[in-house]
Design a protein around this motif. Structure first.
Motif, PDB file in Angstrom:
ATOM      1  N   PRO A 173      -4.729  -3.263  -9.884  1.00 15.04           N
ATOM      2  CA  PRO A 173      -4.362  -3.354  -8.588  1.00 15.04           C
ATOM      3  C   PRO A 173      -4.566  -3.065  -7.421  1.00 15.04           C
ATOM      4  CG  PRO A 173      -5.678  -1.503  -8.734  1.00 15.04           C
ATOM      5  CD  PRO A 173      -6.231  -2.330  -9.446  1.00 15.04           C
ATOM      6  N   PHE A 174      -5.634  -4.470  -7.208  1.00 16.78           N
ATOM      7  CA  PHE A 174      -6.354  -5.271  -5.759  1.00 16.78           C
ATOM      8  C   PHE A 174      -5.878  -6.590  -5.381  1.00 16.78           C
ATOM      9  CE2 PHE A 174      -9.951  -2.916  -8.377  1.00 16.78           C
ATOM     10  CZ  PHE A 174     -10.080  -2.118  -6.810  1.00 16.78           C
ATOM     11  N   SER A 175      -5.600  -6.326  -4.111  1.00 16.79           N
ATOM     12  CA  SER A 175      -5.665  -8.037  -3.451  1.00 16.79           C
ATOM     13  C   SER A 175      -6.253  -8.295  -2.592  1.00 16.79           C
ATOM     14  CB  SER A 175      -3.710  -7.261  -1.939  1.00 16.79           C
ATOM     15  OG  SER A 175      -3.389  -9.412  -1.295  1.00 16.79           O
ATOM     16  N   PRO A 176      -6.801  -9.443  -3.131  1.00 15.28           N
ATOM     17  CA  PRO A 176      -7.753 -10.405  -1.861  1.00 15.28           C
ATOM     18  C   PRO A 176      -7.545 -11.457  -1.081  1.00 15.28           C
ATOM     19  CG  PRO A 176      -6.469 -12.170  -3.335  1.00 15.28           C
ATOM     20  CD  PRO A 176      -6.142 -10.571  -3.995  1.00 15.28           C
ATOM     21  N   VAL A 177      -6.225 -10.303  -0.015  1.00 18.58           N
ATOM     22  CA  VAL A 177      -6.086 -10.574   1.040  1.00 18.58           C
ATOM     23  C   VAL A 177      -5.394  -9.125   1.419  1.00 18.58           C
ATOM     24  CG1 VAL A 177      -5.502 -13.060   1.049  1.00 18.58           C
ATOM     25  CG2 VAL A 177      -3.571 -11.659   0.153  1.00 18.58           C
ATOM     26  N   PRO A 178      -5.248  -8.970   2.712  1.00 19.60           N
ATOM     27  CA  PRO A 178      -4.577  -7.903   3.613  1.00 19.60           C
ATOM     28  C   PRO A 178      -3.037  -7.523   3.454  1.00 19.60           C
ATOM     29  CG  PRO A 178      -6.118  -8.655   4.978  1.00 19.60           C
ATOM     30  CD  PRO A 178      -5.569  -9.774   3.965  1.00 19.60           C
ATOM     31  N   THR A 179      -2.646  -6.385   2.763  1.00 20.88           N
ATOM     32  CA  THR A 179      -1.309  -5.605   2.613  1.00 20.88           C
ATOM     33  C   THR A 179      -1.091  -5.089   3.437  1.00 20.88           C
ATOM     34  OG1 THR A 179      -2.466  -4.666   1.118  1.00 20.88           O
ATOM     35  CG2 THR A 179      -1.645  -6.810   0.009  1.00 20.88           C
ATOM     36  N   VAL A 180      -0.085  -4.580   3.826  1.00 18.27           N
ATOM     37  CA  VAL A 180       0.550  -3.219   4.096  1.00 18.27           C
ATOM     38  C   VAL A 180       0.587  -1.738   3.746  1.00 18.27           C
ATOM     39  CG1 VAL A 180       2.728  -2.670   3.191  1.00 18.27           C
ATOM     40  CG2 VAL A 180       1.774  -1.306   5.291  1.00 18.27           C
ATOM     41  N   HIS A 181      -0.877  -2.110   2.358  1.00 18.48           N
ATOM     42  CA  HIS A 181      -1.235  -1.034   2.196  1.00 18.48           C
ATOM     43  C   HIS A 181      -3.266  -0.875   1.439  1.00 18.48           C
ATOM     44  CE1 HIS A 181       2.789  -0.782   0.619  1.00 18.48           C
ATOM     45  NE2 HIS A 181       2.338  -1.420  -0.474  1.00 18.48           N
ATOM     46  N   ARG A 182      -3.801  -0.517   3.140  1.00 15.86           N
ATOM     47  CA  ARG A 182      -4.787   0.210   2.870  1.00 15.86           C
ATOM     48  C   ARG A 182      -5.957   0.329   2.156  1.00 15.86           C
ATOM     49  NH1 ARG A 182      -6.545  -0.373   9.008  1.00 15.86           N
ATOM     50  NH2 ARG A 182      -6.543   1.791   8.491  1.00 15.86           N
ATOM     51  N   VAL A 183      -6.548   0.682   1.619  1.00 14.66           N
ATOM     52  CA  VAL A 183      -7.250   1.785   1.116  1.00 14.66           C
ATOM     53  C   VAL A 183      -8.445   2.129   0.855  1.00 14.66           C
ATOM     54  CG1 VAL A 183      -7.544   3.191  -1.836  1.00 14.66           C
ATOM     55  CG2 VAL A 183      -5.082   1.690  -0.908  1.00 14.66           C
TER      56      VAL A 183
END
Length: 312
Positions: A181-191
């Motif tokens: 579920p992870f993105s290596p770059v920023p997205t709108v979904h911060r956890v």
């Protein structure tokens, strides 16, 4: 998705269910409904028929209630039971099947998000996920080499296999573009992971899958793409609190062609309420979407990502 209706011979309620299913499934040629007559109590027990008619989704009764037993009598569907029929309403069928449609899409046609153990794929996938969960970044070359070493394979070869099957996605430079579920770059979904790093999720459902995958508290911060309203979901001891309470998730129920990072992730978002989600969907007619309430969305995240770091 396989739907099976169990009913006693000449059950009038079965015909009511047939009509409602036809309305809900209109335009979905990928779903087949099997109709099976059940005449004896032993057969009802064996098949799990809790009254006539019973609808099974992939062999499971999604409407089963605690204490219900196998029966040949008319089925009772709780608060929706009325004087006309003991059959789920169109709205209830649409909501229940919509959750399964979404799960089927995100589960990649039944293949799931858990990579196969063969060829070191699962070991390397888990090394990737643990690097994000522990450090908030992709794994180093040394971490990948350690995970692939027991299988005698170059890490790059294993990563290429994982990318080809969309368990993760590599860019043209060989670096990780997506590690669901992870993105290596920023997205709108911060956890924010309790006791760990801040990470970004690929989509709303991915964000909801991080807490059950890690077994840790997390706080998700996102935004409604229609009106920009802030949305938070805080997991504490396995329970989630949504702010605002009216928040929902819109998921695409159409088939994703190609890697999910390119084909699906942008259409899986949090919204402040159902009205906002439907307005956004109306502005994007190319997306066939389903609105999920908090509990449905949490279940989808848990089922999709919960098993990824298990022992098996």
């Amino acid at each position: 998705m396989e739907l099976t209706v169990l009913a006693v011979p000449e059950c009038p309620l079965a015909e009511v269910l047939r009509g409602r299913l036809a309305e809900v499934l209109a335009g979905r040629n990928d779903v087949q409904v099997a109709w099976r007559e059940v005449s004896g109590q032993s057969e009802a027990v064996r098949l799990g028929m809790r009254g006539s008619p019973t609808l099974l989704v992939n062999g499971v009764d999604p409407f089963a209630r605690e204490g219900e037993t196998a029966s040949l009598s008319c089925r009772l569907y709780g608060p929706e039971q009325d004087a006309v029929s003991g059959v789920p309403s169109v709205e209830r069928l649409r909501a229940t099947l919509g959750e399964h449609f979404a799960a089927d899409v995100l589960a990649r046609g039944g293949r799931g998000r858990l990579a196969p153990a063969e060829g070191g794929q699962r070991a390397v996938q888990r090394a990737v996920l643990r690097a994000f969960a522990t450090h908030g970044r992709p794994p180093t070359d040394d971490e990948l080499a350690e995970a692939a070493a027991p299988f005698g394979l170059p890490p790059a070869d294993v990563l290429a296999q994982l990318s080809a099957a969309d368990y993760l996605v590599l860019g043209a430079d060989g670096r990780i573009r997506a590690a669901y579920p992870f993105s290596p770059v920023p997205t709108v979904h911060r956890v924010e992971i309790s006791g760990g790093p801040q990470v970004w999720a690929m989509c709303a459902v991915d964000a909801l899958g991080i807490a059950p995958m890690l077994g840790r508290d997390v706080e998700i911060r996102s935004a409604d793409p229609h009106n920009g309203r802030d949305i938070t979901v805080a997991f504490r001891d396995g329970a989630a609190v949504w702010e605002p309470e009216s928040a929902v998730v819109l998921v695409s129920t159409g088939a994703c062609s190609g890697p999910a990072v390119d084909a699906c992730c942008s259409s899986l978002n949090f919204f402040a309420d159902s009205a906002s989600a439907l307005r956004w969907a109306a502005d994007h007619p190319e997306i066939r979407g389903q609105v999920l309430g908090p509990r449905q969305a949490e279940l989808l995240g848990r089922e999709t990502f919960g098993p990824l770091l298990g022992e098996a």
